[in-house]
Motif scaffolding. Structure first.
Motif, PDB file in Angstrom:
ATOM      1  N   LEU A  23       0.821  -1.212   0.000  1.00  0.00           N
ATOM      2  CA  LEU A  23       0.000   0.000   0.000  1.00  0.00           C
ATOM      3  C   LEU A  23       0.856   1.263   0.000  1.00  0.00           C
ATOM      4  N   SER A  24       2.011   1.199   0.659  1.00  0.00           N
ATOM      5  CA  SER A  24       2.875   2.377   0.768  1.00  0.00           C
ATOM      6  C   SER A  24       3.757   2.583  -0.451  1.00  0.00           C
ATOM      7  N   TYR A  25       4.237   1.489  -1.021  1.00  0.00           N
ATOM      8  CA  TYR A  25       5.259   1.607  -2.058  1.00  0.00           C
ATOM      9  C   TYR A  25       4.793   1.191  -3.450  1.00  0.00           C
ATOM     10  N   LYS A  26       3.566   0.730  -3.578  1.00  0.00           N
ATOM     11  CA  LYS A  26       3.092   0.277  -4.884  1.00  0.00           C
ATOM     12  C   LYS A  26       1.790   0.989  -5.251  1.00  0.00           C
ATOM     13  N   ALA A  27       1.698   2.251  -4.899  1.00  0.00           N
ATOM     14  CA  ALA A  27       0.486   3.005  -5.227  1.00  0.00           C
ATOM     15  C   ALA A  27       0.316   3.066  -6.743  1.00  0.00           C
ATOM     16  N   PRO A  28      -0.938   2.954  -7.207  1.00  0.00           N
ATOM     17  CA  PRO A  28      -2.190   2.816  -6.453  1.00  0.00           C
ATOM     18  C   PRO A  28      -2.663   1.360  -6.372  1.00  0.00           C
ATOM     19  N   ALA A  29      -1.784   0.439  -6.057  1.00  0.00           N
ATOM     20  CA  ALA A  29      -2.142  -0.981  -6.004  1.00  0.00           C
ATOM     21  C   ALA A  29      -3.293  -1.237  -5.039  1.00  0.00           C
ATOM     22  N   ALA A  30      -4.115  -2.210  -5.408  1.00  0.00           N
ATOM     23  CA  ALA A  30      -5.178  -2.678  -4.523  1.00  0.00           C
ATOM     24  C   ALA A  30      -4.692  -3.934  -3.820  1.00  0.00           C
ATOM     25  N   VAL A  31      -5.074  -4.098  -2.558  1.00  0.00           N
ATOM     26  CA  VAL A  31      -4.685  -5.254  -1.763  1.00  0.00           C
ATOM     27  C   VAL A  31      -5.923  -6.022  -1.346  1.00  0.00           C
ATOM     28  N   VAL A  32      -5.926  -7.317  -1.655  1.00  0.00           N
ATOM     29  CA  VAL A  32      -6.954  -8.218  -1.149  1.00  0.00           C
ATOM     30  C   VAL A  32      -6.319  -8.958   0.020  1.00  0.00           C
ATOM     31  N   ALA A  33      -6.822  -8.710   1.217  1.00  0.00           N
ATOM     32  CA  ALA A  33      -6.249  -9.267   2.442  1.00  0.00           C
ATOM     33  C   ALA A  33      -7.183 -10.331   3.002  1.00  0.00           C
ATOM     34  N   THR A  34      -6.690 -11.554   3.115  1.00  0.00           N
ATOM     35  CA  THR A  34      -7.539 -12.621   3.628  1.00  0.00           C
ATOM     36  C   THR A  34      -7.053 -13.099   4.988  1.00  0.00           C
ATOM     37  N   LYS A 226      20.166 -11.607  14.100  1.00  0.00           N
ATOM     38  CA  LYS A 226      19.494 -12.537  13.200  1.00  0.00           C
ATOM     39  C   LYS A 226      17.995 -12.624  13.473  1.00  0.00           C
ATOM     40  N   LEU A 227      17.520 -11.845  14.441  1.00  0.00           N
ATOM     41  CA  LEU A 227      16.092 -11.807  14.747  1.00  0.00           C
ATOM     42  C   LEU A 227      15.518 -10.533  14.133  1.00  0.00           C
ATOM     43  N   PHE A 228      14.742 -10.679  13.076  1.00  0.00           N
ATOM     44  CA  PHE A 228      14.289  -9.538  12.292  1.00  0.00           C
ATOM     45  C   PHE A 228      12.905  -9.056  12.703  1.00  0.00           C
ATOM     46  N   THR A 229      12.669  -7.775  12.503  1.00  0.00           N
ATOM     47  CA  THR A 229      11.310  -7.254  12.586  1.00  0.00           C
ATOM     48  C   THR A 229      10.585  -7.648  11.295  1.00  0.00           C
ATOM     49  N   THR A 230       9.270  -7.647  11.340  1.00  0.00           N
ATOM     50  CA  THR A 230       8.509  -7.955  10.126  1.00  0.00           C
ATOM     51  C   THR A 230       8.804  -6.921   9.040  1.00  0.00           C
ATOM     52  N   GLN A 231       8.972  -5.666   9.435  1.00  0.00           N
ATOM     53  CA  GLN A 231       9.245  -4.606   8.465  1.00  0.00           C
ATOM     54  C   GLN A 231      10.566  -4.845   7.732  1.00  0.00           C
ATOM     55  N   HIS A 232      11.609  -5.191   8.501  1.00  0.00           N
ATOM     56  CA  HIS A 232      12.932  -5.451   7.910  1.00  0.00           C
ATOM     57  C   HIS A 232      12.849  -6.606   6.919  1.00  0.00           C
ATOM     58  N   SER A 233      12.193  -7.684   7.319  1.00  0.00           N
ATOM     59  CA  SER A 233      12.092  -8.864   6.467  1.00  0.00           C
ATOM     60  C   SER A 233      11.307  -8.565   5.193  1.00  0.00           C
ATOM     61  N   VAL A 234      10.159  -7.922   5.334  1.00  0.00           N
ATOM     62  CA  VAL A 234       9.304  -7.665   4.175  1.00  0.00           C
ATOM     63  C   VAL A 234       9.965  -6.706   3.188  1.00  0.00           C
ATOM     64  N   GLU A 235      10.684  -5.723   3.685  1.00  0.00           N
ATOM     65  CA  GLU A 235      11.398  -4.813   2.782  1.00  0.00           C
ATOM     66  C   GLU A 235      12.359  -5.584   1.883  1.00  0.00           C
ATOM     67  N   HIS A 236      13.086  -6.540   2.483  1.00  0.00           N
ATOM     68  CA  HIS A 236      14.020  -7.346   1.706  1.00  0.00           C
ATOM     69  C   HIS A 236      13.285  -8.324   0.787  1.00  0.00           C
ATOM     70  N   LEU A 237      12.234  -8.962   1.296  1.00  0.00           N
ATOM     71  CA  LEU A 237      11.481  -9.916   0.485  1.00  0.00           C
ATOM     72  C   LEU A 237      10.849  -9.238  -0.734  1.00  0.00           C
ATOM     73  N   MET A 238      10.299  -8.050  -0.544  1.00  0.00           N
ATOM     74  CA  MET A 238       9.681  -7.349  -1.665  1.00  0.00           C
ATOM     75  C   MET A 238      10.730  -6.931  -2.693  1.00  0.00           C
ATOM     76  N   VAL A 240      13.363  -8.676  -3.390  1.00  0.00           N
ATOM     77  CA  VAL A 240      13.624  -9.906  -4.138  1.00  0.00           C
ATOM     78  C   VAL A 240      12.488 -10.182  -5.117  1.00  0.00           C
ATOM     79  N   ILE A 241      11.251 -10.020  -4.660  1.00  0.00           N
ATOM     80  CA  ILE A 241      10.093 -10.248  -5.528  1.00  0.00           C
ATOM     81  C   ILE A 241      10.154  -9.366  -6.769  1.00  0.00           C
ATOM     82  N   GLU A 242      10.511  -8.102  -6.581  1.00  0.00           N
ATOM     83  CA  GLU A 242      10.552  -7.177  -7.712  1.00  0.00           C
ATOM     84  C   GLU A 242      11.707  -7.486  -8.668  1.00  0.00           C
ATOM     85  N   SER A 243      12.661  -8.308  -8.237  1.00  0.00           N
ATOM     86  CA  SER A 243      13.780  -8.683  -9.107  1.00  0.00           C
ATOM     87  C   SER A 243      13.516  -9.985  -9.864  1.00  0.00           C
ATOM     88  N   LEU A 244      12.401 -10.645  -9.555  1.00  0.00           N
ATOM     89  CA  LEU A 244      12.128 -11.948 -10.146  1.00  0.00           C
ATOM     90  C   LEU A 244      11.750 -11.849 -11.623  1.00  0.00           C
TER      91      LEU A 244
END
Length: 262
Positions: A23-34, A226-238, A240-244
């Motif tokens: 929502l913050s970095y992919k505007a104006p993306a829509a998110v379906v949250a289940t 080696k114990l990450f916050t969710t924010q730290h992990s997701v920033e890195h994961l996203m 990687v996703i954008e490089s796929l």
């Protein structure tokens, strides 16, 4: 043309953080949250209120195929496509602790863990693949060659302990087995959907050890760096996703982009 991302298991932890990031970095993306219990997902409701019109919250219990099928029908009517699907919900074990030895295993515990961690994401893929094939490839890195372009991406959140090649400690039978089986499902999906027209890219991703309820019983043995916050992990994961691209499909990646052995 707005991107559509579906996050399964979005009420807390990694799933909620994925929603926030997109929502913050992919505007104006829509998110379906289940999630299983939208009525009790106060943080998710607050996030939806912060981004009016961009968040659709749906009730999905991944152990119930009818829930998944119904959600896919709603998303089809509302959006007609999905560009990214992230399966993030998981359980360590019904007791909250992994089995440390053979004495601790039970058929009920293994089956329950497998249904949530392995069967659920695969059934999600069954019903949402037609929508991912209608995606516009708005996540990931598109190849300039049309034959190598993708319409959508499936990300299954795995764990390093699900790697058979990396297993040197044993234990955690149910969780390890469920994630190893999820990795096989990812690999199978990548082969089938890589042959389709259009193509859907499929990967497993390891987020690192996250400061969430799932890993909390084991925090004492994890080094602080080696114990990450969710924010730290997701920033890195996203990142990687954008490089796929389609050539990276069918593999498992850690949060830092390194490839994990099966």
């Amino acid at each position: 043309m707005a991107a559509v991302a579906l996050v399964q298991g979005a009420s807390r932890g990694l799933g909620l953080e994925f929603c926030k990031h997109i929502l913050s970095y992919k505007a104006p993306a829509a998110v379906v949250a289940t999630c299983r219990n939208p009525e009790g997902a106060m943080d998710l409701a607050a996030l939806a209120a912060q981004h009016p019109g961009r968040v659709t919250v749906l009730k999905v219990d991944v152990t119930r195929e009818d829930d998944i099928k119904g959600a896919a029908e709603v998303v089809k009517k509302s959006f007609g496509k999905v560009d990214l699907m992230i399966n993030s919900s998981a359980m360590l074990h019904p007791t909250g602790k992994g089995e440390t030895s053979l004495r601790d295993i039970s058929a009920e515990g293994i089956i329950s863990t497998l249904i949530t961690n392995t069967v659920g994401p695969l059934v999600m893929a069954k019903y949402f693949t037609p929508l991912l094939q209608r995606g516009n490839g708005l996540f990931g890195h598109q190849s300039p060659e049309k034959a190598k372009q993708h319409s959508g991406i499936i990300v299954n959140i795995t764990a390093r302990v699900g790697s058979i090649g990396d297993n040197a400690l044993g234990g955690w039978y149910s969780y390890r087995m469920s994630k190893a089986a999820l990795n096989m499902a990812t690999r199978n999906l990548s082969i089938e959907l890589g042959r389709s027209r259009p193509k859907v890219l499929c990967v497993s991703m390891h987020p690192g050890t996250i400061n969430t309820d799932l890993s909390r019983p084991y925090h004492k043995s994890v080094p602080k760096d080696k114990l990450f916050t969710t924010q730290h992990s997701v920033e890195h994961l996203m990142a990687v996703i954008e490089s796929l691209n389609i050539e990276k499909s069918g593999k498992a990646y850690a949060w830092d982009g390194s490839e994990l052995p099966w």
